[in-house]
Design an enzyme around this catalytic site. Structure first.
Site, PDB file in Angstrom:
ATOM      1  N   HIS A  27       0.809  -1.209   0.000  1.00 18.57           N
ATOM      2  CA  HIS A  27       0.000   0.000   0.000  1.00 18.57           C
ATOM      3  C   HIS A  27       0.844   1.262   0.000  1.00 18.57           C
ATOM      4  CE1 HIS A  27      -3.447  -2.680   0.989  1.00 18.57           C
ATOM      5  NE2 HIS A  27      -3.930  -1.913   0.038  1.00 18.57           N
ATOM      6  N   CYS A  77      -9.618  -2.025 -11.222  1.00 20.88           N
ATOM      7  CA  CYS A  77      -8.994  -0.864 -10.587  1.00 20.88           C
ATOM      8  C   CYS A  77      -7.692  -1.200  -9.869  1.00 20.88           C
ATOM      9  CB  CYS A  77      -9.971  -0.171  -9.643  1.00 20.88           C
ATOM     10  SG  CYS A  77     -10.551  -1.245  -8.323  1.00 20.88           S
TER      11      CYS A  77
HETATM   12  C1  PEP Z   1      -7.017  -4.142  -5.275  1.00 18.50           C
HETATM   13  O1  PEP Z   1      -6.982  -4.971  -4.378  1.00 18.50           O
HETATM   14  O2  PEP Z   1      -6.720  -4.385  -6.463  1.00 18.50           O
HETATM   15  C2  PEP Z   1      -7.456  -2.770  -4.990  1.00 18.50           C
HETATM   16  C3  PEP Z   1      -7.678  -1.917  -5.966  1.00 18.50           C
HETATM   17  O3  PEP Z   1      -7.564  -2.398  -3.687  1.00 18.50           O
HETATM   18  P1  PEP Z   1      -6.357  -2.124  -2.691  1.00 18.50           P
HETATM   19  O4  PEP Z   1      -5.104  -2.101  -3.490  1.00 18.50           O
HETATM   20  O5  PEP Z   1      -6.644  -0.820  -2.034  1.00 18.50           O
HETATM   21  O6  PEP Z   1      -6.426  -3.284  -1.771  1.00 18.50           O
END
Ligand code: PEP
Ligand code: MG
Length: 754
Positions: free
Chosen positions: A366, A679
């Site tokens: 993250h 996404c």
């Molecule tokens: C994902 O898991 O691809 C996503 C877009 O959410 P995050 O990266 O915030 O877990």
């Protein structure tokens, strides 16, 4: 055997006086060697400074021929002095000339000296030079004398590190401390950044090395050790800690904190005349110098533990703060850290931040996502960089290749400044085709949305021409706050977002915390597998108060707008239904109170838990849209932690199993006539995005900086050619081998920029 002048403490005091005299660096070094020789009753005392070219230059001497100063040099590893520099260990010999490494230098006139004592000049585990005393007579240097010389070497290390000694070495060469270094790691956020090092956890600068009062320093050391032990014990005993990894780490920590050898060395260093903090630094320098040369992973881990302990002690002793004050961040800051969470990065002033270098950290983490959201160049997996940099050092981060240049030579810096300018020019070009519709060469429209989470991101919607905000990570607001944001604060953010980009849809994802996204003000629960644990919608459904407050904030803000809400980590149809029921309850509540409602409300799920793939037939009719969270989906499909850099290269998303799974989702959504987007981070990489178009995705959401490059890819792509090529590639693929090269070649042959 110390001289009549009174042992190491007196020597340190004398040297401290010399350090502040307003004289030239050479004169200072000359005085220092005279004092040391006199104090240690040695006929010779010499200082060798390590240069950037790897040679040790005789920089001052008492006793050897003065003419040899700046002329005599030796390679690291050559002769006794070179051996000390190489091993970073002291060497005491009563008959030096019989040592196999002895190398005779006639210009120095040293043949008449039999005994030899040399110690490395260390700083942060790096060798900066060598300090030597010699005697005519055969004599055995005592432990105490070795210690004393090592302590004296610390003062020299300070002098060298201050940069003063640079003027002493022969013109045209650099001292080793300022040596340019090229390191490398894994790019985690694209970009090129030029700037200056800011240590996320600043090293404590020990200003006073020499003790005024040894008894007092011993007491200070003992008090600090006790306080440190107690704080570790409290941490272990606190209810917050369950069994598991963190606890083990702390137990290991506790073990070191009681390690007799470590404590004895600290006390000895104080007895030799150092302040308590200088003693900690001295002992830690030795440990680093030894452990850095070892390659066994567990020993290097041990070094990290010891570093942490030493740091804790230094903080106890000096009362200096743990983290860099964000106020005095220099312009063009490149933050260097061992490891960092997403919230910590968000706290930096993004207008000054140019790059991030981490010893840990992989592209799926993250903190990497935040770095991409902030548009800063970031590289992870750069081993031991902390040991090699000083705050303020010039540094270049090239996250297009993974190269990090510390203290770069002028030509390297010029080349990178040019590269950064080129990239800026390219961004300028992307901006130019911002208003060009995103259609493939053969006329298929592709929707390119943007991922966001903060108000400042919203300006990029306009700049990039993104058609929507396909993912609004609401947790960023929570991660930045010092306490739970109140409903009004949440509502204000959502309203501002809806109003700022009115006319374009925003998909708000409800709070996705847990795993590595933890809130500083929420008790951290210790789980064996946080990524498989209590996170996202699981917290939302178990603590409905929290989720309902957020939903209410969203519904308030969405009054009179089109509102899209998406739930993260849905693993079962029931979870979606429960979440939906909460929304309906809130709507009923608002109706009862006569509040305005969104004119249009759409609810969707993130497809990121594999179990949902086998419930698509049931979930599709119930939702208004689907969004594939490929970051999590891929980590669960391959059972490979997205944060773990050791396995981050092991599997490729551009492989048949992943592409088949993703195609399966698109096909199901299309059959159910439900819009589907993706996404995750792969949507923002042109080559991966090309493969996604080929398997049927027509909508992708990505970080702002990716929109230009992905759009350039779309405009150059002919789907009629691409689709059959990729379909065949997947059909013919055996196992999970990477299809990357074949896709790249296709792009090259069809002049698609990827
Ligand atoms: C994902 O898991 O691809 C996503 C877009 O959410 P995050 O990266 O915030 O877990
Ligand atoms: Mg996710």
């Amino acid at each position: 055997m110390f001289g009549a002048l009174g042992g190491p403490r007196l020597l340190l005091r004398r040297l401290r006086e010399v350090m502040v005299e307003p004289i030239s660096p050479q004169a200072r070094l000359d005085k220092i060697v005279v004092h040391i020789a006199a104090n240690m009753v040695a006929e010779v005392c010499s200082v060798y400074v390590l240069r950037a070219d790897g040679r040790l230059e005789l920089s001052a001497t008492e006793g050897l021929n003065r003419e040899a100063v700046h002329l005599t040099t030796m390679r690291t590893g050559e002769g006794l002095v070179g051996l000390i520099a190489e091993t970073a260990e002291p060497l005491a010999l009563s008959d030096a000339q019989r040592h196999p490494a002895f190398s005779y230098r006639p210009e120095t006139g040293e043949e008449i000296y039999s005994s030899f004592l040399g110690v490395p000049i260390l700083r942060g585990g790096n060798t900066l030079g060598v300090l030597v005393v010699q005697n005519r007579a055969h004599r055995t240097y005592s432990e105490e004398e070795v210690e004393a010389l090592q302590t004296t070497a610390m003062l020299l290390a300070e002098m060298i590190a201050s940069g003063e000694v640079q003027s002493v070495v022969v013109p045209g060469s650099y001292i080793a401390l300022r040596r340019p270094l090229a390191l490398s790691g894994t790019p985690i956020a694209d970009g090129v950044g030029l700037g200056h090092v800011v240590l996320h956890e600043p090293r404590i600068v020990v200003k006073q090395l020499v003790a005024e009062d040894i008894k007092r320093e011993t007491e200070r050391l003992d008090t600090a050790i006790e306080a440190m032990r107690q704080s570790i014990d409290r941490l272990i005993d606190s209810r917050v800690m369950g069994p598991g990894e963190h606890r083990e780490v702390l137990e290991t920590f506790r073990m070191f904190a009681h390690d007799r050898g470590w404590l004895r060395r600290l006390r000895e260093a104080v007895t030799s005349g150092l302040t308590a903090e200088a003693a900690v630094e001295r002992v830690q320098n030795d440990a680093r110098a030894k452990l850095q040369r070892r390659t066994e992973p567990y020993l290097r881990e041990r070094l990290h533990d010891l570093d942490d302990l030493a740091n804790r002690l230094l903080h106890q002793l000096t009362g200096q703060s743990y983290v860099t004050s964000h106020e005095d961040l220099p312009a063009n800051a490149i933050v260097v850290a061992r490891t960092m969470g997403p919230a910590a990065l968000l706290e930096y002033d993004r207008t000054k931040l140019r790059g991030l270098v981490l010893e840990d950290g992989s592209a799926g983490s993250h903190v990497a996502i935040v770095a991409r959201a902030l548009g800063i160049a970031a590289i992870g997996g750069v081993s031991n960089i902390i040991d090699f940099v000083e705050p303020g050092d010039a540094i270049i981060v090239d996250a297009t290749t993974g190269d990090v240049h510390v203290r770069p030579p002028h030509d390297v810096e010029r080349a990178y400044a040019e590269k950064a300018r080129m990239r800026a020019r390219r961004q300028e070009q992307y901006r130019k085709f911002r208003d060009v519709p995103t259609v493939t060469r053969d006329g298929t429209r592709i929707d390119l949305g943007m991922n966001a989470g903060l108000l400042v991101d919203l300006q990029h919607v306009e700049e990039t021409g993104a058609s929507s905000i396909g993912l609004f990570r609401t947790e960023f607001q929570f991660m930045l706050a010092e306490r739970f944001p109140r409903m009004r604060e949440q509502e204000a953010l959502y309203r501002a977002a809806l109003e700022q980009i009115s006319g374009k849809p925003i998909t708000f994802r409800t709070l996705d915390i847990g795993s590595d996204k933890h809130l500083p003000y929420m008790t951290k629960i210790d789980e064996e597998n946080p990524a498989l644990g209590w996170r996202a919608i699981r917290i939302g459904l178990d603590r409905p108060g929290l989720l309902r407050m957020q939903l209410r904030g969203l519904l308030h803000a969405g009054a009179g707008h089109r509102l899209r809400i998406m739930f993260p980590m849905i693993a079962t149809v029931e979870e979606f239904e429960q979440a939906k029921a909460l929304v309906e309850r809130e709507i009923a509540h608002l109706r009862r109170h006569g509040r305005a409602l969104p004119h249009h409300l759409e609810l969707g799920v993130m497809v990121e838990v594999p179990s949902l793939l086998w419930q698509l037939d049931e979930i599709c009719p119930r939702v208004d849209f689907l969004s594939v969270g490929s970051n999590d989906l891929v980590q669960y499909l391959y059972a490979a932690d997205r944060e773990n850099k050791r396995i981050s290269d092991r599997y490729d998303v551009l492989s048949a199993p992943i592409l088949r799974a993703l195609k399966f989702i698109v096909d199901k959504a299309q059959a159910a006539r439900k819009p589907v987007t993706l996404c995750g981070e792969i949507g923002g990489r042109p080559l991966e995005a090309m493969a996604l178009l080929a398997i049927g995705f027509r909508s992708l959401s990505m970080s702002a900086a990716s929109i230009g490059p992905v759009k350039a890819m779309v405009l150059a792509t002919d789907l009629a050619r691409l689709e059959p090529f990729v379909a065949e590639l997947i059909a013919e693929s055996h196992g999970s081998s990477s299809l990357r090269e074949k896709l790249r070649r296709f792009a090259e042959e069809h002049t698609i920029p990827v």
